[in-house]
Design a protein around this motif. Structure first.
Motif, PDB file in Angstrom:
ATOM      1  N   LEU A  38       6.493   4.366 -19.532  1.00 23.50           N
ATOM      2  CA  LEU A  38       5.156   3.791 -19.322  1.00 23.50           C
ATOM      3  C   LEU A  38       4.784   2.826 -20.440  1.00 23.50           C
ATOM      4  O   LEU A  38       4.113   1.827 -20.213  1.00 23.50           O
ATOM      5  CB  LEU A  38       4.118   4.916 -19.264  1.00 23.50           C
TER       6      LEU A  38
ATOM      7  N   THR B 100       3.187  -0.176  -8.979  1.00 25.45           N
ATOM      8  CA  THR B 100       1.875   0.357  -8.571  1.00 25.45           C
ATOM      9  C   THR B 100       0.877  -0.797  -8.545  1.00 25.45           C
ATOM     10  O   THR B 100       1.007  -1.755  -9.296  1.00 25.45           O
ATOM     11  CB  THR B 100       1.353   1.422  -9.548  1.00 25.45           C
ATOM     12  N   ASN B 101      -0.092  -0.691  -7.671  1.00 23.40           N
ATOM     13  CA  ASN B 101      -1.105  -1.747  -7.563  1.00 23.40           C
ATOM     14  C   ASN B 101      -2.453  -1.223  -8.030  1.00 23.40           C
ATOM     15  O   ASN B 101      -2.753  -0.043  -7.867  1.00 23.40           O
ATOM     16  CB  ASN B 101      -1.269  -2.200  -6.110  1.00 23.40           C
ATOM     17  N   ALA B 102      -3.257  -2.126  -8.576  1.00 24.06           N
ATOM     18  CA  ALA B 102      -4.642  -1.771  -8.888  1.00 24.06           C
ATOM     19  C   ALA B 102      -5.396  -1.621  -7.563  1.00 24.06           C
ATOM     20  O   ALA B 102      -4.947  -2.110  -6.526  1.00 24.06           O
ATOM     21  CB  ALA B 102      -5.272  -2.849  -9.742  1.00 24.06           C
ATOM     22  N   ALA B 103      -6.547  -0.948  -7.640  1.00 23.37           N
ATOM     23  CA  ALA B 103      -7.295  -0.678  -6.404  1.00 23.37           C
ATOM     24  C   ALA B 103      -7.644  -1.973  -5.668  1.00 23.37           C
ATOM     25  O   ALA B 103      -7.494  -2.079  -4.463  1.00 23.37           O
ATOM     26  CB  ALA B 103      -8.553   0.102  -6.734  1.00 23.37           C
ATOM     27  N   GLY B 104      -8.103  -2.978  -6.400  1.00 27.72           N
ATOM     28  CA  GLY B 104      -8.464  -4.259  -5.787  1.00 27.72           C
ATOM     29  C   GLY B 104      -7.256  -4.915  -5.153  1.00 27.72           C
ATOM     30  O   GLY B 104      -7.366  -5.556  -4.100  1.00 27.72           O
ATOM     31  N   ASP B 105      -6.112  -4.775  -5.796  1.00 33.57           N
ATOM     32  CA  ASP B 105      -4.876  -5.359  -5.263  1.00 33.57           C
ATOM     33  C   ASP B 105      -4.541  -4.769  -3.907  1.00 33.57           C
ATOM     34  O   ASP B 105      -4.142  -5.478  -2.991  1.00 33.57           O
ATOM     35  CB  ASP B 105      -3.703  -5.088  -6.217  1.00 33.57           C
ATOM     36  N   SER B 106      -4.681  -3.463  -3.795  1.00 31.25           N
ATOM     37  CA  SER B 106      -4.305  -2.805  -2.540  1.00 31.25           C
ATOM     38  C   SER B 106      -5.131  -3.349  -1.383  1.00 31.25           C
ATOM     39  O   SER B 106      -4.594  -3.634  -0.310  1.00 31.25           O
ATOM     40  CB  SER B 106      -4.512  -1.297  -2.649  1.00 31.25           C
TER      41      SER B 106
ATOM     42  N   ARG C 221      -6.639 -15.684 -10.578  1.00 26.05           N
ATOM     43  CA  ARG C 221      -6.605 -14.645  -9.535  1.00 26.05           C
ATOM     44  C   ARG C 221      -7.846 -14.705  -8.666  1.00 26.05           C
ATOM     45  O   ARG C 221      -7.767 -14.730  -7.446  1.00 26.05           O
ATOM     46  CB  ARG C 221      -6.535 -13.255 -10.182  1.00 26.05           C
TER      47      ARG C 221
END
Lengths: 837, 122
Positions: free
Chosen positions: A383, A426-432, A813
């Motif tokens: 990590l 892994t994606n951030a919540a906004g990314d998903s 972005r």
């Protein structure tokens, strides 16, 4: 012998059904179906599909004898299971033969159901095998040995791929890394491998410990099978489902179902490998015997100490090299390469893990809590690796050490890290949410939508005779393989001569990556719903409306896209006797010259269009290898074909001049998209919008009358969707402004102001997947959102016209993602489509 | 894979007493560790920390000289902003500054015919 024959029978059975499933999945993918399967570009495939019922019969003929002994001598339950399997096989065979199921496969839900039916047979066979042979008793798994086995396997994999870095770095383009960057990337890769080992160990240890509490050897056995199913399911879900553009629910259901079938088949193969031993005899075997036989096996594969490790690394590296080299140039978003790595991991786990773990744990006993602590530490190292590298790069002030850039290049060299990166993403919540929105608007094969009337003029004017039009859309032609765009090119003298009499658009981009939507969008002169295709297509075919409205006679190569035009007596199809994949500029222009000569008395203006495929990745694969020294700095096979098309294109231009047609003609040389030729390990063009794919050549020769009466700015942005509106302008049919989703003429009348698109934003889309890009700032800024990989990239054009990666900023972005969503929403509105989001 | 699982030594009974609490505890802490790792690896949400002024410069830049100067300070390689700033200077009679802005634009994108033409204008 009996074991070997059983294993071969099960192997052949599995191969047939896996191949059937893969064929259905590929047919369901619009990309694979429209580009390879439907045009029958793989010569032997249609025959194989047509005769697949014979292959099925052969599979069953091989499988049945392996079940006969148990059918005669087994228990009632065993006999019943085998009889049920026979009935199921018979039913499957009848369905396969009577419906010609595989021959009718295509991008529709029925094919997806077929993809789910195929794995049912091997699953049923695996169940029968387990009923007949019984569930074997696994010796209790010692967690320290599991920990060492998993860690050893990943360390060996890392070493094996590290060993191959010099080999791949000589063959990839744009992956130059400084020694510091390489060391940094290798360190991050090692940390990721350790993290993966830790995750697998922790999950497996938890599952096996829980299973052990049930005090049943069956529970432990099925726990192992379930763990393998989870691993297969994770790889399918992360890699295959996204590459095939499956919807979320479909991908989860299929991942689960296929992983159950495949893990059951593997366990069945393992039962075969263990031979005719029954469960009872296995239970009776003493632990001492087990020890001795195991020691012998280990001795065979391991040797001792460092020699074992070296042998494992070299062996795994050899397998990795072979698997990757075999598929790299045919690959599809790195899918085959990554699946190859998954196989290499499995081999490393079974070989290196077995031998190294044995050696280590024999010499030193490690306590389980120590393994647990080490696993957690490995997780933390994994990590922390990238954030620490970012900090270190920031401290040095060296922008080339940015981990994001370094690792993108490094993945081209280390396939094992490439797969880890894909699996551990892994994606951030906004990314998903954002990527889900992109997916919900993509590959809308099942959505029904009505066509939109695309009219650039209210009514066609009559008047002066429009110019002849010769449109060459060279499939997969990169602009930097043409001398007008790259002074280092010496093998396109004819295109250079043509360019000197033409307008060379320096910032030309395709609106769609890959042919499927790129060419139809070129004809429409605008963006389309992400579907192949909204039918009937003619209402959207603005080019055809122009040809009809002004009275052109047409010569068009007979490819699979021509059906989007009406059948018309004004049309003459070229290349009718030639397979689409064999369409070349040479063959087409020879026929075209002959057709023009024989119809020279026809007063109507001519329109000719061809899309030669001699540069397509699937076509190039058949070409013989070329000496790299013939085209230094270029891909030799590709450059050789560019040189060939240059010769024939030059001959055609000479023919037009000899026939006094050149000065009255519009001759356009362009492509539907570019091509990746090894940039950061990428090949092809299917699912990406990288600069080498979206930057296209666009060279237009215009009649003298047009040149005298119209202005043009070759340095302004030009899009593939501008070609049709420009042809309207040349035909004296001034096209109306339909907004940013549509193209605009690249030439404008002298004395009238140009349409300034410097501040406009343009959406670019992959034809086959949820990959979108926003092109802004007069083509200098390219922002890509890839919902398949779950990441964004930004590029900026350099002074020489090439593009370089930029570090993403939050402003980039926010602005670009908002614009991408807005443009997608506008297309959906245009077609009355409401995404299920 | 099966070979690895299936070829382990048999651990003595004393080492291997079923312990439900131990197994459940292991499952729980494993789940917690993996959940924490997943949480830690998630990137920050897009747009975090983007200033509204910067977003405005990128999407809907101001027309006045002051606003454009601020934007150019934020995005010094934005050719469009430089051309707009040049035009704004020109309208205000600040010809030398306009020329400098055009020249900067042309230096960033020498292939841009408009920028080049404006920069070369006397």
């Amino acid at each position: 012998m009996k074991t070997a024959s059983l294993l071969v029978a099960r192997g052949l059975n599995a191969i047939y059904f896996v191949a059937g499933t893969v064929y259905c999945l590929l047919s369901h993918s619009p990309f694979a179906y429209e580009q390879f399967i439907r045009p029958q570009l793989i010569g032997w495939l249609p025959d194989l599909v047509a005769n697949n019922h014979w292959l099925y019969l052969a599979t069953i003929v091989i499988t049945i004898p392996t079940l006969v002994p148990a059918l005669w001598r087994g228990t009632r339950i065993q006999q019943g299971a085998i009889a049920a399997y026979f009935v199921m096989s018979l039913g499957f065979g009848m369905w396969l033969t009577s419906t010609a199921a595989l021959a009718l496969a295509g991008p529709n839900p029925r094919t997806l159901i077929m993809a789910a039916i195929f794995p049912a047979l091997p699953l049923a066979l695996a169940i029968v095998d387990h009923i007949v042979a019984g569930v074997p008793q696994l010796e209790r798994v010692e967690l320290p040995r599991l920990f060492v086995a998993v860690t050893s396997a990943f360390v060996v994999s890392w070493c094996a791929y590290a060993l191959l870095i010099p080999w791949f770095s000589r063959r990839a383009v744009g992956v130059e890394l400084s020694p510091i960057a390489l060391v940094m990337a290798m360190g991050i890769s090692l940390a990721a491998h350790l993290m993966a080992a830790a995750l697998i160990y922790l999950v497996a240890a938890a599952c096996l410990s829980l299973a052990a509490q049930l005090k049943s050897f069956r529970a432990e056995y099925w726990a192992v099978v379930a763990l393998i199913a989870i691993a297969i399911g994770a790889v399918f879900q992360r890699l295959v489902a996204s590459a095939l553009s499956l919807e979320t629910a479909e991908s989860w259901i299929l991942s689960g179902w296929l992983s159950i079938s495949l893990s059951a088949t593997l366990s069945s193969a393992w039962l075969s490998l263990m031979g005719p031993d029954t469960n009872c005899t296995r239970l009776a075997r003493s632990s001492r015997q087990s020890e001795e036989s195991h020691a012998k096996r280990v001795q065979l594969v391991s040797g001792t100490g460092l020699a074992t490790l070296a042998l494992s690394i070299v062996g795994v590296a050899s397998i990795a090299l072979v698997t990757r080299t075999a598929v790299a140039e045919f690959d599809w978003n790195f899918l085959l390469q990554m699946l190859g790595v998954a196989v290499v991991w499995a081999i490393a786990f079974g070989w290196a893990g077995l031998s190294v773990a044995r050696l280590i744990t024999e010499r030193r006993r490690i306590a389980t809590p120590v393994c647990d602590a080490l696993a957690v530490a490995m997780l933390l190292v994994g990590l922390a690796a990238v954030p620490l590298a970012s900090r270190a790069a920031a401290l040095t002030g060296d922008a080339t050490l940015q981990p994001e850039f370094v690792l993108d290049r490094y993945t081209a060299l280390d396939g094992s890290y490439m797969l880890l990166r894909a699996l551990l993403r892994t994606n951030a919540a906004g990314d998903s949410d954002y990527f889900s929105y992109l997916k919900a608007n993509s590959t809308l094969g099942k959505v029904s939508a009505a066509p939109v009337d695309v009219d650039f003029v209210d009514q066609f004017k009559t008047g002066r005779t429009p110019p002849h039009i010769f449109l060459f859309i060279i499939d997969s032609l990169r602009r930097d393989y043409l001398s007008p765009y790259n002074p280092a090119v010496s093998f396109t003298p004819n295109v250079a001569a043509f360019a000197s009499e033409s307008v060379v658009f320096e910032r030309a981009f395709t609106r769609y990556g890959a042919t499927g939507l790129s060419v139809p969008a070129m004809w429409t002169g605008g963006m389309l719903l992400h579907k192949q295709y909204v039918r009937p297509f003619p209402p959207m075919n603005a080019l055809e409306k122009l040809l009809d409205g002004v009275g052109y006679r047409r010569f068009m190569s007979d490819d699979h896209l021509v059906e989007l035009f009406h059948e018309s007596p004004a049309t003459t199809l070229l290349d009718r006797e030639i397979d689409e994949m064999d369409h070349t500029v040479c063959s087409t222009v020879r026929e075209l010259e002959m057709r023009i000569d024989t119809t020279s008395s026809d007063p109507r203006p001519m329109f000719a269009m061809t899309r030669p495929l001699q540069l397509h990745v699937a076509r190039l694969a058949r070409d013989p290898e070329q000496s790299a020294s013939a085209y230094p700095g270029f891909s030799a096979k590709y450059a050789n074909q560019v040189a060939a098309l240059d010769r024939c294109f030059g001959e055609f231009v000479d023919y037009l001049k000899r026939s006094n047609l050149f000065d009255d003609s519009v001759v356009i040389l362009t492509s539907d998209h570019g091509e990746s030729l090894g940039e950061e390990g990428r090949f092809g063009h299917a699912y990406t919008l990288h600069p080498e794919v979206v930057q296209i050549p666009l060279i237009m020769h215009v009649p003298r009358t047009v040149a005298e009466s119209m202005n043009v700015d070759p340095s302004a942005i030009a899009l593939s969707t501008d070609i049709t509106p420009t042809l309207y302008a040349f035909a004296d049919q001034p096209p109306m402004d339909r907004g940013v989703l549509y193209g605009a003429p690249l030439f404008w009348r002298k004395g009238t102001p140009p349409r300034d698109r410097r501040r406009d934003s343009f959406l670019l889309v992959s034809s086959y997947g949820p990959v979108y890009a926003m092109l802004r700032h007069n083509g200098r800024s390219l922002y890509i959102s890839n919902a398949i990989d779950g990441r964004d990239l930004a590029y900026e054009m350099r002074a020489d016209g090439t593009m370089e990666r930029l570090t993403l900023t939050n402003v980039m972005r926010m602005v670009n993602r908002r614009l991408i969503r807005e443009h997608i929403g506008e297309i959906a509105n245009e077609y009355g489509f409401t995404p299920a989001f | 894979m099966f070979a690895v699982f299936g070829s382990q030594e048999i651990v003595s009974a004393a080492d291997n007493k079923p312990d439900p609490m131990n197994a459940v505890f292991r499952a729980v802490w494993t789940a917690v560790v993996i959940a924490l790792a997943a949480f830690a690896s998630r990137a920050t949400s897009p747009g975090d920390g983007a200033s509204p002024e910067a977003v405005r410069c990128e999407s809907d830049p101001p027309r006045d000289v002051r606003g454009l100067e601020d934007c150019v300070a934020r995005f010094p390689r934005d050719v469009e902003l430089l051309l707009e700033l040049g035009a704004a200077y020109e309208q205000g009679g600040r010809i030398d500054e306009a020329r400098a802005a055009y020249r900067r634009a042309a230096a960033i994108d020498p292939r841009d015919a408009t920028a080049r033409r404006l920069a070369e204008r006397q």
